[in-house]
Write an enzyme that holds these catalytic residues in place. Sequence first.
Site, PDB file in Angstrom:
ATOM      1  N   GLU A 214      14.863 -30.352   5.313  1.00  0.00           N
ATOM      2  CA  GLU A 214      15.948 -31.248   4.894  1.00  0.00           C
ATOM      3  C   GLU A 214      16.549 -30.859   3.553  1.00  0.00           C
ATOM      4  OE1 GLU A 214      13.822 -34.981   5.143  1.00  0.00           O
ATOM      5  OE2 GLU A 214      14.559 -35.302   7.181  1.00  0.00           O
TER       6      GLU A 214
ATOM      7  N   GLN B  92       8.109 -29.439  22.686  1.00  0.00           N
ATOM      8  CA  GLN B  92       9.092 -29.944  23.645  1.00  0.00           C
ATOM      9  C   GLN B  92       8.848 -31.430  23.939  1.00  0.00           C
ATOM     10  OE1 GLN B  92      11.374 -27.771  24.322  1.00  0.00           O
ATOM     11  NE2 GLN B  92      12.561 -28.857  25.816  1.00  0.00           N
ATOM     12  N   GLY B  93       9.775 -32.314  23.517  1.00  0.00           N
ATOM     13  CA  GLY B  93       9.675 -33.739  23.829  1.00  0.00           C
ATOM     14  C   GLY B  93       8.728 -34.529  22.957  1.00  0.00           C
ATOM     15  N   ILE B  94       8.191 -33.918  21.921  1.00  0.00           N
ATOM     16  CA  ILE B  94       7.206 -34.601  21.090  1.00  0.00           C
ATOM     17  C   ILE B  94       7.845 -35.741  20.304  1.00  0.00           C
ATOM     18  CG2 ILE B  94       5.519 -34.328  19.229  1.00  0.00           C
ATOM     19  CD1 ILE B  94       4.893 -32.902  21.964  1.00  0.00           C
TER      20      ILE B  94
ATOM     21  N   SER C 204      10.311 -37.835  21.001  1.00  0.00           N
ATOM     22  CA  SER C 204      10.467 -39.079  21.760  1.00  0.00           C
ATOM     23  C   SER C 204       9.115 -39.700  22.071  1.00  0.00           C
ATOM     24  CB  SER C 204      11.274 -38.846  23.037  1.00  0.00           C
ATOM     25  OG  SER C 204      10.645 -37.905  23.858  1.00  0.00           O
TER      26      SER C 204
ATOM     27  N   LYS D  25      22.349 -34.273  13.250  1.00  0.00           N
ATOM     28  CA  LYS D  25      22.915 -34.855  14.464  1.00  0.00           C
ATOM     29  C   LYS D  25      21.923 -34.862  15.618  1.00  0.00           C
ATOM     30  CE  LYS D  25      26.985 -34.590  17.467  1.00  0.00           C
ATOM     31  NZ  LYS D  25      26.578 -35.751  18.157  1.00  0.00           N
TER      32      LYS D  25
ATOM     33  N   TYR E 108      17.628 -40.564  18.609  1.00  0.00           N
ATOM     34  CA  TYR E 108      17.389 -41.984  18.335  1.00  0.00           C
ATOM     35  C   TYR E 108      18.321 -42.862  19.171  1.00  0.00           C
ATOM     36  CZ  TYR E 108      15.063 -39.984  14.213  1.00  0.00           C
ATOM     37  OH  TYR E 108      14.271 -39.250  13.374  1.00  0.00           O
TER      38      TYR E 108
ATOM     39  N   GLU F 163      26.832 -51.829  11.233  1.00  0.00           N
ATOM     40  CA  GLU F 163      26.851 -52.901  10.244  1.00  0.00           C
ATOM     41  C   GLU F 163      27.226 -52.439   8.840  1.00  0.00           C
ATOM     42  OE1 GLU F 163      23.039 -54.837  10.437  1.00  0.00           O
ATOM     43  OE2 GLU F 163      23.208 -55.204  12.592  1.00  0.00           O
TER      44      GLU F 163
END
Length: 136
Positions: free
Chosen positions: A28, A69-71, A73, A100, A106, A118
Amino acid sequence: MASVLIREAKEGDCGNILRLIRELAEYEKLLDQVKISEEALRADGFGENPFYHCLVAEILPAPGEPQGQGIGSKIIKKVAEVALDKGCSQFRLSVLDWNKRAMDLYKALGAQDLTEAEGWHSFRFEGEAMRELAGK
């Protein structure tokens, strides 16, 4: 498909947790903001009244399958399960505006973007600002 075990962190995981915190901060471009030690992670997370709870994903990839792979979620689904079990009505995630891929994940899992919906912005007090507020 990779075998994934998601479990509560143990005190012995603190070294790897700190390594992952640093790797994420480097990704980041915020490594300079990591100001925590392994000892502080132990004290803050595994004392009598922990300040945080942590989950660890142990991944055993199948031969020829890309790692991870998919961890993401799977971990988020486990966080939802733990949050509900502890009586929480929500949990929040923070993401940098350029990530993104994370935001798309998410949203795909059903999260609401509070900045869009909001107008919420996230603020942080640290260091001198905290001391000044506390009069210390």
